[in-house]
Write a protein that holds these residues in place. Structure first.
Motif, short mmCIF file in Angstrom:
data_model
loop_
_atom_site.label_atom_id
_atom_site.label_comp_id
_atom_site.label_asym_id
_atom_site.label_seq_id
_atom_site.Cartn_x
_atom_site.Cartn_y
_atom_site.Cartn_z
N LYS A 210 1.05 -1.00 -0.01
CA LYS A 210 -0.16 -0.05 -0.09
C LYS A 210 1.12 1.04 0.51
O LYS A 210 0.55 2.72 -0.45
N GLU A 211 1.68 1.27 1.34
CA GLU A 211 2.85 1.74 1.25
C GLU A 211 3.45 2.76 -0.47
O GLU A 211 3.64 3.82 -0.88
N LEU A 215 3.72 5.39 -3.41
CA LEU A 215 4.66 6.74 -3.37
C LEU A 215 5.31 6.24 -5.21
O LEU A 215 6.24 6.99 -5.88
N LYS A 216 4.64 5.27 -5.26
CA LYS A 216 4.92 5.04 -6.87
C LYS A 216 3.93 6.09 -7.76
O LYS A 216 4.34 6.26 -8.88
N GLU A 217 2.93 6.47 -7.92
CA GLU A 217 1.75 7.58 -7.76
C GLU A 217 2.36 8.71 -7.80
O GLU A 217 2.40 9.53 -8.59
N VAL A 218 2.67 9.16 -6.81
CA VAL A 218 4.31 9.93 -6.85
C VAL A 218 5.65 10.57 -7.97
O VAL A 218 5.79 11.05 -8.13
N LEU A 245 13.29 3.06 -6.30
CA LEU A 245 13.14 4.28 -6.14
C LEU A 245 11.97 4.99 -5.76
O LEU A 245 12.07 6.24 -6.12
N GLY A 246 11.51 4.15 -5.28
CA GLY A 246 10.73 5.02 -3.99
C GLY A 246 9.18 4.42 -5.02
O GLY A 246 8.76 5.39 -5.61
N GLY A 247 8.68 3.14 -4.86
CA GLY A 247 7.69 2.49 -5.43
C GLY A 247 7.42 2.13 -7.07
O GLY A 247 6.82 1.15 -7.49
#
Length: 649
Positions: A210-211, A215-218, A245-247
């Motif tokens: 979920k996290e 982050l992927k959306e951002v 890379l964060g997501g």
């Protein structure tokens, strides 16, 4: 015992209160009316006071007394309950409970056989946890927990009650070492729960996913080629590393880690480390990201031509060694090659490992630069002056030198001239006359010899020496001493299938061909001669260009026989006495092939007699003519009886 006393006291107090109240109502002043309605209200109030206290539920109580190992808690019932103090201790084992504190407890029973109510702090906490678990599950919230140990298929987690964390729900990727997680505290999502079976299944991965999605959306709003991002090394393979890379994960290929050589990504990266990367390619449809670290720096080859022109002296580190040379890094991203032929002016290096090792720091000179092919050639020997430049002046042709034999081969001997410089004496330059099969027949390693400089080839680094040139060439004087037709003496030095080699005077060798050894064609040279024999032979031919002398033992013996027979006939005719039997006997005894120890075969005798008879006839015709010329006497005829005499007679 003390608890029983306290319980008894409490019961007595309650009973006393009840009796006092009853007596108070019963002994009321007769002048004061006691209404039945008021008594009914009292009973209702008492029943209401214990109405909310139910077995199997959580009630709020007040600490009214602290004992050494328990606390007396009043829950508003007709009697109090006791709870062990160890149910109120914190993680460090300390109990901070005191009189007057309000606590939640679980009512197990109203009264036991002693009339005491049974309370539990632990069960109250567990019941509250289960209520929280149900609420968290319904509202899809998270609950904290501490991993306490490994169990089959996953981990055991304390969330207030024991919970099961499956191995597949621990992280986004498989975790190999579960032991390192024991004692760690994380947030979890409740997947399912069953209070009756005391069963709770939780997941950490669900929260991480979920996290990650958030982050992927951002992240997707920032992804574009050329963007510089921070990431964490998630995994390392032989061909590169995956960066979180964060997501979204990106691939950092091994060729994009550094401009220099990278044998394995683990040389530059470690799992969990933070790195700065540049997006070099982004496939939005497949959501694939290619990353690079070396692209954050300028390509070092862009300025290599200016920094390293030919002739520049550089320092570098040996990265690898091949059969043909060594690769040297002169700066990160720029590798150069030192060919094995460029490592030493004088040493004959078969493999670069004889001179350098991986990790060595060396100095070299830039020999050539090819920016387009990204190649730089270096030379180690060019750092020092070339010793061959001074050898020509130091050792002109004809110079006599003295040195130690360093090595002996099939084709010659190597003689030390100077440090790491050897001269070669070819086997053909060892002796004017001796035919050596191997130089080791005459010389040994470590022996000190003298030689003459014959040639010096600087370009090919060859130093030619000669030993036989220390003496005069005997072939230059042989023509003055020997001509064809001369008889010479010599020693047999070698026997071959085709003849015998004979050493003459002055060390010159001649060859007696097999056909010139003996008149007997059935005999081989070794049947007649042996090495070391002293012989006399006739010179048949001399070839000065090829340095060859042809000899004949057979020719010498034939000539000798003719001369001896001729002298005998001449002397006999002069005296007027010729005996054919004597002539035959002398001719037979003079045969060079007769064996002193054994009689000649009959066939041999017949041939010798026939040859002698023919010789006699020739001499008989010539001698009288010679005598008439010298003495002036009249020619005499040989009697017919002598001419026709039977050799057997």
């Amino acid at each position: 015992m003390e608890e029983n006393n306290i319980t008894t006291t409490n019961e007595e107090q309650e009973s006393s209160k009840f009796e006092e109240a009853s007596e108070e109502f019963q002994s009321a002043d007769t002048d004061q009316e006691f209404e039945d309605e008021d008594f009914g209200n009292f009973e209702e109030m008492y029943e209401e006071s214990i109405k909310d206290v139910k077995v199997g539920g959580i009630v709020k109580g007040k600490v009214i007394q602290m004992n050494p190992d328990s606390a007396v808690i009043d829950i508003g019932y007709k009697s109090e309950g006791q709870v062990p103090l160890n149910q109120f201790t914190d993680a460090q084992g300390n109990c901070t409970l005191k009189v007057g504190d309000e606590v939640d407890v679980f009512l197990e029973r109203y009264e036991d056989e002693n009339g005491n109510i049974q309370l539990s702090r632990i069960k109250a906490e567990r019941l509250k946890v289960w209520e929280d678990i149900k609420r968290i599950y319904d509202e899809e919230l998270s609950i904290p927990g501490t991993i306490t140990g490994k169990v089959k298929g996953g981990l055991s987690v304390d969330i207030g009650v024991p919970a099961f964390l499956p191995g597949s729900q621990i992280d986004l990727k498989p975790i190999r070492n579960l032991d390192k997680l024991i004692g760690e505290t994380f947030d979890f999502r409740v997947l399912k729960h069953n209070q009756k079976r005391n069963n709770v299944v939780i997941s950490r991965r669900a929260l991480l996913e979920k996290e990650r999605e958030a982050l992927k959306e951002v992240l997707l709003t920032k992804l574009q080629e050329g963007a510089v991002l921070e990431g964490i090394v998630k995994n390392i393979t032989d061909y590169g590393a995956f960066i979180d890379l964060g997501g979204l994960d990106g691939l950092l290929h091994i060729t994009d880690i550094s401009w220099g050589r990278v044998n394995h990504p683990s040389e530059r990266l470690t799992v969990g480390s933070e790195v700065t990367v540049k997006i070099i390619k982004y496939d939005e449809e497949k959501q694939r990201v290619s990353l690079g670290m070396k692209q954050l720096k300028e390509d070092p080859w862009a300025s290599a031509g200016e920094k390293y022109p030919e002739g520049t002296k550089v320092k570098g580190k040996v990265l690898s060694i091949k059969d043909y040379g060594a690769f040297v890094e002169i700066e990160e991203g720029i590798e150069s090659l030192v060919h094995v032929s460029e490592m030493s002016w004088t040493k004959k290096i078969k493999h670069p490992s004889q001179v350098v090792s991986v990790g060595d720091e060396i100095e070299a000179i830039v020999l050539s630069v090819d920016i387009e092919k990204r190649r730089i050639s270096l030379g180690m020997k060019q750092v020092e002056p070339n010793p061959w430049d001074t050898l020509i002046d130091k050792y002109p042709i004809g110079t006599k030198i003295e040195g130690e034999i360093k090595n002996i081969t099939d084709f010659g001997i190597f003689v030390g001239i100077e440090s790491d410089i050897d001269g070669l004496v070819h086997i053909s330059d060892i002796s004017w006359s001796k035919r050596l099969k191997h130089p080791g027949e005459e010389f040994t390693k470590g022996q000190t010899i003298q030689a003459v400089v014959l040639n010096l080839d600087k370009e090919n680094q060859r130093f030619s020496l000669g030993i036989k040139q220390l003496q005069e060439d005997p072939w230059e004087t042989i023509s003055k001493k020997v001509i064809a037709g001369d008889n010479v003496n010599g020693k047999v030095t070698n026997l071959t299938d085709f003849g015998a080699f004979v050493e003459l005077e002055d060390g010159v060798e001649g060859l007696v061909h097999i056909s010139e050894v003996t008149a007997d064609k059935n005999k081989k040279p070794e049947d007649v001669l042996k090495v070391g024999d002293q012989i006399t032979a006739k010179v048949l031919n001399i070839n000065y260009d090829d340095r060859k002398i042809a000899l004949s033992i057979k020719g010498y013996l034939e000539e000798k026989e003719k001369l001896e027979t001729g002298e005998y006939m001449s002397d006999s005719f002069q005296k007027g006495k010729v005996c054919l039997g004597e002539i035959l006997q002398q001719a037979t005894s003079a045969s060079p092939t007769a064996d002193a120890d054994t009689e000649a075969s009959d066939e041999k005798d017949e041939k010798d007699v026939a040859a002698a008879e023919a010789e006699i006839e020739t001499k008989a015709d010539e001698v009288p003519e010679q005598e008439s010329e010298t003495t002036g006497e009249t020619k005499e005829e040989v009697p017919e009886s002598a001419k026709s005499a039977d050799p057997a007679e």
